[in-house]
Design an enzyme around this catalytic site. Structure first.
Site, PDB file in Angstrom:
ATOM      1  CB  THR A 153      -0.911   0.013   1.247  1.00 64.12           C
ATOM      2  OG1 THR A 153      -1.575   1.277   1.356  1.00 64.12           O
ATOM      3  CG2 THR A 153      -0.099  -0.217   2.519  1.00 64.12           C
ATOM      4  CE1 TYR A 196      -4.146  -2.044   5.616  1.00 70.14           C
ATOM      5  CE2 TYR A 196      -3.400   0.163   5.060  1.00 70.14           C
ATOM      6  CZ  TYR A 196      -3.814  -1.102   4.667  1.00 70.14           C
ATOM      7  OH  TYR A 196      -3.876  -1.413   3.339  1.00 70.14           O
TER       8      TYR A 196
END
Length: 378
Positions: A153, A196
């Site tokens: 990501t 995250y």
């Protein structure tokens, strides 16, 4: 992405053969097997579709925990029959991973805990899924010497707060003209924010190090905002589809921040091509990370996207604004030049064209689309 986390153990089975094994000239004599973790999710189902269409047998390892993904898996099975093999299970269980990968020639690892919000609510779960689950994948790949292509990501770069921004036509853009014209490259220092960001960033680094330390053929895709058909947009992920779903239903769109934040968006078919090219060229790209996004030509603010949606549906969309969230980036645009060069990627689908295609797909889904949640995040 869908995920293979949340259900202990596994449940494996082939679907019955469909009368039509999909499109694109699939041959019954085709051989080869690919494992797609999170293969019932948005990107995973599109990737599995392409692999099966090209003649491969695809093992889909997914927990089916994310609402709507069972529909994606049923769609794959109806198109390809026993070319799709479902395995419902948890990537935190190494025995399940070993079973899923026993015949695989490549592992596309897309399963994971996908939401910043969920990571803040349960950082232990986030850690176990994204880091322990990835380590299980890597250990099985090390035993079997199979390539791993990993979905990372852009959050590994943090909130980019050190980049000076200015407002230009209701969008945050870098003052630095080089960054504005090209985006954020892979040389950008990593800076993990939120659980995250830490779990995905740690997994990103493990995948790269297994190439250095153990010679496992690996490649990392640091993705920007991917969108397209089979995306079930919710508050935690899939904001382009989420905005479209709410607009098509005549419902208010809630935005965190002021809507001037900018992202580069990439059509899912272009992302699939990048994953396949990474596998085809794994000897040349092993141990490398690539920023994967639409680039400066596909950079758009949330407000600009909403205006385009209004043009597509022919009516105004109501907006509600909320405070910024932890880890929000006011600007992220990927410099995808390295990926385009190393992987031989074509120019990406223009964002207006892709969003229109997604809107048409969502219309075709009608009431089958999942009930959207109340808010949206990046």
């Amino acid at each position: 992405m869908g995920g293979a986390a949340g259900i202990p153990g596994s449940r494996r089975g082939r679907a019955p053969r469909a009368g039509n094994a999909g499109t694109g000239g699939v041959s019954d004599s085709a051989t080869g097997c690919a494992l797609v973790t999170g293969g019932a999710g948005f990107i995973g189902s599109n990737l599995a579709d392409r692999l099966a269409r090209d003649g491969m047998r695809v093992v889909v390892l997914d927990s089916l925990a994310r609402p709507g993904v069972e529909r994606n898996l049923a769609w794959l099975e109806s198109r390809y029959g026993d070319r799709i093999e479902r395995l419902v299970g948890d990537i935190r269980d190494r025995r399940v991973v070993a079973e899923a990968a026993r015949e695989a020639q490549v592992v596309f690892h897309l399963a994971g805990q996908v939401a910043v919000t969920s990571s803040l609510e349960d950082p232990v779960e986030d850690f176990e899924v994204n880091l322990k689950g990835t380590l299980n994948i890597l250990e099985i790949a090390r035993d079997r010497r199979v390539p791993v292509i990993f979905a990372s990501t852009n959050k590994v770069y943090g909130d980019l707060a050190d980049i000076d921004l200015e407002l230009v036509d209701e969008a945050y853009l870098p003052v630095d003209r080089t960054i504005r014209s090209s985006g954020i490259g892979e040389a950008r220092p990593l800076d993990f924010h939120t659980p995250y960001g830490c779990s995905k960033g740690g997994a990103d680094q493990y995948v790269l190090d297994y190439s250095r330390s153990f010679g496992v053929p690996t490649c990392v895709m640091r993705m920007s905002c991917i969108y397209g058909p089979r995306q079930m947009g919710t508050e935690d992920q899939g904001w382009v589809a989420h905005f479209l779903i709410r607009a098509l239903k005549g419902e208010t769109i809630s935005i965190f921040g002021d809507g001037r934040q900018v992202r580069d968006v990439l059509f899912v078919g272009d992302a699939v091509e990048a994953y396949l090219s990474a596998w085809r060229n794994i000897e040349a790209v092993s141990g490398q990370a690539f920023n994967l996004g639409g680039g400066a030509s596909n950079a758009v603010s949330l407000r600009r996207l909403v205006a385009h949606i209004e043009d597509l549906i022919g009516r105004r969309v109501d907006l509600e604004f909320h405070d910024w969230r932890a880890g929000d980036q006011r600007y992220f645009v990927a410099d995808a030049a390295k990926a385009r060069g190393a992987l031989g990627l074509a120019a990406p689908v223009a964002w207006r064209e892709g969003v229109a295609e997604l809107a048409n797909w969502l219309r075709s889904e009608g009431a089958a689309a999942p009930k959207p949640l109340e808010v949206a995040s990046l």
